[in-house]
Enzyme design. Structure first.
Site, mmCIF file in Angstrom:
data_model
loop_
_atom_site.group_PDB
_atom_site.id
_atom_site.type_symbol
_atom_site.label_atom_id
_atom_site.label_comp_id
_atom_site.label_asym_id
_atom_site.label_seq_id
_atom_site.Cartn_x
_atom_site.Cartn_y
_atom_site.Cartn_z
ATOM 1 N N ASP A 96 0.853 -1.190 0.000
ATOM 2 C CA ASP A 96 0.000 0.000 0.000
ATOM 3 C C ASP A 96 0.890 1.241 0.000
ATOM 4 O OD1 ASP A 96 -1.963 -1.873 0.302
ATOM 5 O OD2 ASP A 96 -2.674 -1.157 2.251
ATOM 6 N N HIS A 118 -6.062 2.369 -3.935
ATOM 7 C CA HIS A 118 -6.095 2.509 -2.476
ATOM 8 C C HIS A 118 -6.987 3.694 -2.105
ATOM 9 C CE1 HIS A 118 -4.940 1.522 1.506
ATOM 10 N NE2 HIS A 118 -4.035 2.462 1.694
ATOM 11 N N HIS A 155 -7.540 9.208 2.666
ATOM 12 C CA HIS A 155 -7.284 8.081 3.566
ATOM 13 C C HIS A 155 -8.236 8.160 4.757
ATOM 14 C CE1 HIS A 155 -4.891 4.972 5.621
ATOM 15 N NE2 HIS A 155 -4.447 4.707 4.408
ATOM 16 N N HIS A 201 3.791 -2.218 3.207
ATOM 17 C CA HIS A 201 3.619 -0.824 2.812
ATOM 18 C C HIS A 201 4.899 -0.287 2.181
ATOM 19 C CE1 HIS A 201 0.591 -1.510 5.938
ATOM 20 N NE2 HIS A 201 -0.108 -0.541 5.380
#
Length: 252
Positions: free
Chosen positions: A62, A114, A118, A208
């Protein structure tokens, strides 16, 4: 008599509270065992692993912010000859790092979404969820020339609505079964153990490539070597899903 009765009652309350806390502790400890979810019978699902006896798994990364960690991770994958991996990119990061997006694509790695901001999608309205997925979709399509069809929602957060909306927009929600916990920066050896110690056929591994994860690139070479030493091959999430059975568990 008053104090005796109240002492007994206090003891009962303490027992009840202790039992409740114990139950909460069990639920918290078991949270990682929740595997895959569906919005109902024959409904869209979120995938965390696939059933296969083949020793194949998907390394996934990610990316939401930063530019210092992605390059070293790509260098390691290239040096180690890992041809297949899946990167989930946020659209704001992708817009500000088009050259890195291009490198990921040119190296042949799978690119999934993604999302845009966020934020936890389950806290948004239906229209806001559509906007978040749609914005990221258009950004990634413009930058890569391909329309992504896999999404890992920010923080791995979703509910029935998110699954249904994502499905209607052509997406499969992808979770993970093995969490490297590199986001905790627990130390290189611990990250290696978190992955290699739990990896299994059909696994989807969460890592990540954002700057906040400072040890992933240090652990990655050993992870690759040890997984290969156990006979594993690397695949993209899409390849892992193709022709394999996916377990589902309905969200109540």
């Amino acid at each position: 008599m008053f104090w005796i009765v109240n002492a007994r009652r206090l003891k009962q309350y303490l027992i009840i509270i202790t039992a409740a806390l114990f139950a909460i502790g069990i639920a918290w400890a078991e949270r990682d065992n929740i595997s895959i979810f569906t919005s109902g019978k024959n409904g869209p699902n979120a995938i965390y692993k696939v059933d296969t006896k083949e020793k194949k798994l998907a390394l996934t990364f990610d990316i939401s912010w930063g530019e210092e960690r992605t390059g070293p991770i790509l260098d390691i994958l290239e040096k180690k000859g890992v041809k297949k991996a899946t990167f989930f990119l946020s659209s704001p990061w992708s817009e500000t790092h088009p050259e890195i997006v291009k490198r990921i694509k040119d190296m042949g790695y799978e690119i999934g979404s993604h999302g845009h901001k966020h934020v936890n999608y389950s806290s948004l309205t239906d229209e806001e969820i559509k906007a978040q997925i749609g914005k990221a979709h258009e950004t990634l399509r413009e930058l890569t020339g391909n329309a992504p069809n896999l999404i890992r929602t920010p923080n791995g957060d979703f509910d029935k609505r998110v699954l249904k909306i994502a499905d209607k927009m052509g997406y499969t929600v992808v979770q993970w079964d093995t969490d490297s916990k590199d986001w905790m920066n627990p130390g290189t050896e611990q990250i290696v153990q978190n992955v290699v110690g739990k990896a299994h056929p059909g696994d989807i591994v969460l890592m990540h490539a954002s700057d906040s994860c400072k040890q992933t690139h240090l652990a990655l070479p050993t992870i690759i070597d040890q997984l290969r030493g156990k006979g594993y091959e690397f695949a993209t999430v899409s390849e892992l899903m193709a022709g394999t059975k996916v377990n589902t568990k309905e969200i109540k």
